[in-house]
Design an enzyme around this catalytic site. Sequence first.
Site, mmCIF file in Angstrom:
data_model
loop_
_atom_site.group_PDB
_atom_site.id
_atom_site.type_symbol
_atom_site.label_atom_id
_atom_site.label_comp_id
_atom_site.label_asym_id
_atom_site.label_seq_id
_atom_site.Cartn_x
_atom_site.Cartn_y
_atom_site.Cartn_z
ATOM 1 N N ASN A 9 0.793 -1.146 0.069
ATOM 2 C CA ASN A 9 0.205 0.245 -0.177
ATOM 3 C C ASN A 9 0.940 1.292 -0.077
ATOM 4 O O ASN A 9 1.585 1.486 0.966
ATOM 5 C CB ASN A 9 -0.770 -0.183 1.219
ATOM 6 C CG ASN A 9 -1.730 1.129 1.341
ATOM 7 O OD1 ASN A 9 -1.619 2.062 0.462
ATOM 8 N ND2 ASN A 9 -2.193 1.229 2.484
ATOM 9 N N LYS A 11 0.020 4.367 -0.164
ATOM 10 C CA LYS A 11 -0.456 5.354 0.517
ATOM 11 C C LYS A 11 -0.220 6.782 -0.378
ATOM 12 O O LYS A 11 -0.079 6.625 -1.807
ATOM 13 C CB LYS A 11 0.145 5.478 1.668
ATOM 14 C CG LYS A 11 -0.154 4.438 2.527
ATOM 15 C CD LYS A 11 0.045 4.415 4.281
ATOM 16 C CE LYS A 11 -0.252 3.255 4.600
ATOM 17 N NZ LYS A 11 0.034 3.311 6.154
ATOM 18 N N HIS A 94 -9.351 1.050 5.285
ATOM 19 C CA HIS A 94 -8.134 0.926 5.712
ATOM 20 C C HIS A 94 -8.444 2.030 7.114
ATOM 21 O O HIS A 94 -9.102 2.822 6.922
ATOM 22 C CB HIS A 94 -7.167 1.512 4.813
ATOM 23 C CG HIS A 94 -5.516 1.696 5.311
ATOM 24 N ND1 HIS A 94 -5.464 2.455 6.277
ATOM 25 C CD2 HIS A 94 -4.674 0.733 5.362
ATOM 26 C CE1 HIS A 94 -4.063 2.376 6.667
ATOM 27 N NE2 HIS A 94 -3.733 1.179 5.989
ATOM 28 N N GLU A 96 -6.610 4.313 8.187
ATOM 29 C CA GLU A 96 -6.551 5.571 8.082
ATOM 30 C C GLU A 96 -7.859 6.202 7.378
ATOM 31 O O GLU A 96 -8.268 7.451 7.656
ATOM 32 C CB GLU A 96 -5.554 6.001 6.948
ATOM 33 C CG GLU A 96 -4.145 5.802 7.755
ATOM 34 C CD GLU A 96 -3.053 5.226 6.862
ATOM 35 O OE1 GLU A 96 -2.959 5.606 5.833
ATOM 36 O OE2 GLU A 96 -1.950 4.873 7.693
ATOM 37 N N GLU A 166 -5.080 -5.150 10.672
ATOM 38 C CA GLU A 166 -4.128 -4.244 10.795
ATOM 39 C C GLU A 166 -4.440 -3.558 12.228
ATOM 40 O O GLU A 166 -5.238 -2.714 12.279
ATOM 41 C CB GLU A 166 -4.155 -3.248 9.820
ATOM 42 C CG GLU A 166 -3.959 -4.038 8.423
ATOM 43 C CD GLU A 166 -3.151 -2.859 7.319
ATOM 44 O OE1 GLU A 166 -2.371 -3.038 6.851
ATOM 45 O OE2 GLU A 166 -4.134 -1.777 7.188
ATOM 46 N N GLY A 172 2.568 2.008 10.591
ATOM 47 C CA GLY A 172 3.493 3.211 10.631
ATOM 48 C C GLY A 172 4.247 3.689 11.868
ATOM 49 O O GLY A 172 4.888 4.538 11.990
ATOM 50 N N SER A 212 3.593 -2.383 10.277
ATOM 51 C CA SER A 212 5.053 -2.466 10.559
ATOM 52 C C SER A 212 5.850 -3.837 9.987
ATOM 53 O O SER A 212 6.595 -4.243 10.710
ATOM 54 C CB SER A 212 5.553 -2.035 12.096
ATOM 55 O OG SER A 212 5.172 -0.642 12.203
#
Length: 250
Positions: A9, A11, A94, A96, A166, A172, A212
Amino acid sequence: MKQYYIAGNWKMHRTIAESVELAKELVAKLEGSSSKIMIAPAFTSLAAVATVLKGSNVLLGAQNMGPEEQGAHTGEISPAMLKDAGVSVVILGHSERRHSYLETDELINKKLLLALKHGLEPILCVGETLAEREGGNLESVVRTQVVEGLKGVAETELAKVIIAYEPVWAIGTGKTATPEDADAVHAYIRRVLKELYSEKSAVAMTIQYGGSVKPENAAELMAKANIDGALVGGASLKAESFVPIVNFYK
Ligand code: PGA
């Protein structure tokens, strides 16, 4: 060995030229890999990257999709537009999108059903925040995201869906769930799928871990019985880190 599914991904990174360059490098270095592979560049790079991926073993994914077929929906991208650009996979829900753009389970479910209708492979992302985990709500949060995300999906269609677990606190941040912790949540997701569908479908589901993932931890995560692949963010932006994750088994 089962076939692992490793997805990148990208991003909100990389211009069109940079995306093409990275895609070319990946195609060259990933030829012959036994993993199923996908990369998801930004919308603006999709069509150009599709040209690079043509005839390769790397699938093209999008990072999001609008919930409508077409019409007056400023700023949204339809499933037909994604397919036109050469996309076959779409990441939905996701964290985010859920947390920064307030996407609800209902909206994500609408997108997922639309993706299936158009023959796109949805990757449904689920995962708890640190506060939810520490508050003892991990299972109820993940259960709700799975149950609501898959609402209206028939068992015959379920085979086309991928789930990515996730944990939000691991994305991240450099903090990875331990392989044991991740495996336990994947096993829990299978229990929920068994309740919703059947043992057979629960066992067959591909469940990726994300948060990560790096070359250093990929093999120990993939060694777990319930982990079938990875959704990789930061480490997917460079061939030197993405290639060894895809080829973790070597
Ligand atoms: P990360 O991101 O690998 O940078 O933690 C994973 C993801 O958001 O899919």
